[in-house]
Write an enzyme that holds these catalytic residues in place. Structure first.
Site, PDB file in Angstrom:
ATOM      1  N   CYS A 120       7.727   0.457  -4.717  1.00 16.93           N
ATOM      2  CA  CYS A 120       8.033  -0.909  -4.288  1.00 16.93           C
ATOM      3  C   CYS A 120       6.862  -1.477  -3.483  1.00 16.93           C
ATOM      4  CB  CYS A 120       9.314  -0.916  -3.454  1.00 16.93           C
ATOM      5  SG  CYS A 120       9.883  -2.556  -2.964  1.00 16.93           S
ATOM      6  N   CYS A 121       6.302  -0.665  -2.588  1.00 17.73           N
ATOM      7  CA  CYS A 121       5.132  -1.087  -1.816  1.00 17.73           C
ATOM      8  C   CYS A 121       3.951  -1.387  -2.729  1.00 17.73           C
ATOM      9  CB  CYS A 121       4.737  -0.009  -0.806  1.00 17.73           C
ATOM     10  SG  CYS A 121       5.873   0.183   0.590  1.00 17.73           S
ATOM     11  N   CYS A 201       8.699  -5.296   6.028  1.00 22.23           N
ATOM     12  CA  CYS A 201       9.697  -5.987   5.221  1.00 22.23           C
ATOM     13  C   CYS A 201      11.079  -5.835   5.866  1.00 22.23           C
ATOM     14  CB  CYS A 201       9.716  -5.413   3.805  1.00 22.23           C
ATOM     15  SG  CYS A 201       8.243  -5.791   2.836  1.00 22.23           S
ATOM     16  N   CYS A 204      13.194  -2.685   5.369  1.00 22.47           N
ATOM     17  CA  CYS A 204      12.534  -1.448   5.790  1.00 22.47           C
ATOM     18  C   CYS A 204      12.189  -1.441   7.272  1.00 22.47           C
ATOM     19  CB  CYS A 204      11.262  -1.242   4.965  1.00 22.47           C
ATOM     20  SG  CYS A 204      11.562  -1.122   3.186  1.00 22.47           S
ATOM     21  N   CYS A 229       2.520   2.673   3.833  1.00 25.25           N
ATOM     22  CA  CYS A 229       2.788   1.995   2.568  1.00 25.25           C
ATOM     23  C   CYS A 229       1.625   2.121   1.599  1.00 25.25           C
ATOM     24  CB  CYS A 229       3.067   0.506   2.817  1.00 25.25           C
ATOM     25  SG  CYS A 229       1.684  -0.390   3.543  1.00 25.25           S
TER      26      CYS A 229
END
EC number: 1.8.4.10
Length: 245
Positions: A120-121, A201, A204, A229
């Protein structure tokens, strides 16, 4: 009580650190004229933006808008633009890549495994970062050695394969950061007043409790060793160059 009330505790050599940071930026700008600042819009990066202003160097500012940032974070962009009369460059992930990732893995993929969280990162941060850095021979960050064990050995100047990375706050404390913010009346993320020292984010990031580690609120469901990340993980070919005082 505000974050300034809680954290404004400068080191004895605070003034020396400020002058060193300004001198570092000026010296490196002479060597690398195409500089840009990677701003997460956290406390450290608000300090770095002002240090760039005090140094009188040319350096753009960019933000990676992952599509998952807090509204309080994004609210700082127009405040920076107004104060420094500059346009903040905003880079977003490719829409098709985000849609594909969410369809394949769900919107809560980051909670299911480290691999999915890092994927996702990659989609939301790493690919936009590559576009943000394209055409620049150096980038400036707000990394501090105090932030985590993974950053304890970071240098002021890191030579990466494609460009130089400048970290003018490496030896600053959290108290130094907030003393600078208070002294220069800098805007900062309202979440810092709610015990969010490290802000990423929204899914997170959480507030921390008294006694918890600085980055405990980032990816809190993972082990400490996994909490990066990818933006600040150095390749093996990178080298550190500690600029002399």
């Amino acid at each position: 009580m505000s974050a300034i009330d809680l954290y404004d505790r400068p080191s004895a050599d605070f003034d020396t650190k400020v002058q060193r940071a300004i001198a570092l930026l000026q010296a490196q700008a002479a060597l690398h004229p195409r500089l840009t600042q990677a701003s997460s819009l956290g406390a450290e990066d608000m300090v770095v933006t002002h240090l760039i202003h005090l140094a009188g160097i040319e350096a753009s500012v960019f933000v990676l808008d992952t599509g998952k940032l807090h509204a309080e974070t994004l609210a700082l962009i127009p405040r920076i633009e107004q104060r420094y009369a500059t346009a903040v460059r905003v880079f977003r992930p490719q829409h098709e890549a985000v849609v594909h990732f969410v369809r394949q893995n769900g919107d809560d993929a980051m909670y299911r495994s480290i691999e999915l969280r890092k994927a996702c990162c990659d989609v939301r941060k790493m690919e936009p970062l590559a576009r943000a850095l394209d055409g620049h021979d150096g980038w400036i960050t707000g990394l501090r050695r105090e932030q985590s064990n993974a950053r304890a050995d970071v240098g002021e100047v890191v030579q990466e394969p494609a460009r130089v990375k400048l970290n003018p706050l490496v030896d600053w404390t959290w108290g130094d950061v907030w003393h600078f913010i208070a002294t220069h009346q800098l805007p900062y993320n309202e979440l810092h007043d709610r015990f969010f020292p490290s802000i990423g984010c929204e899914p997170c990031t959480r507030a921390i409790s008294v006694g918890e580690d600085f980055r405990a609120g980032r990816w809190w469901w993972e082990q400490e060793s996994a909490k990066e990340c990818g933006l600040h993980v150095q390749a093996a070919v990178s080298s550190l160059d500690r600029t002399p005082a």
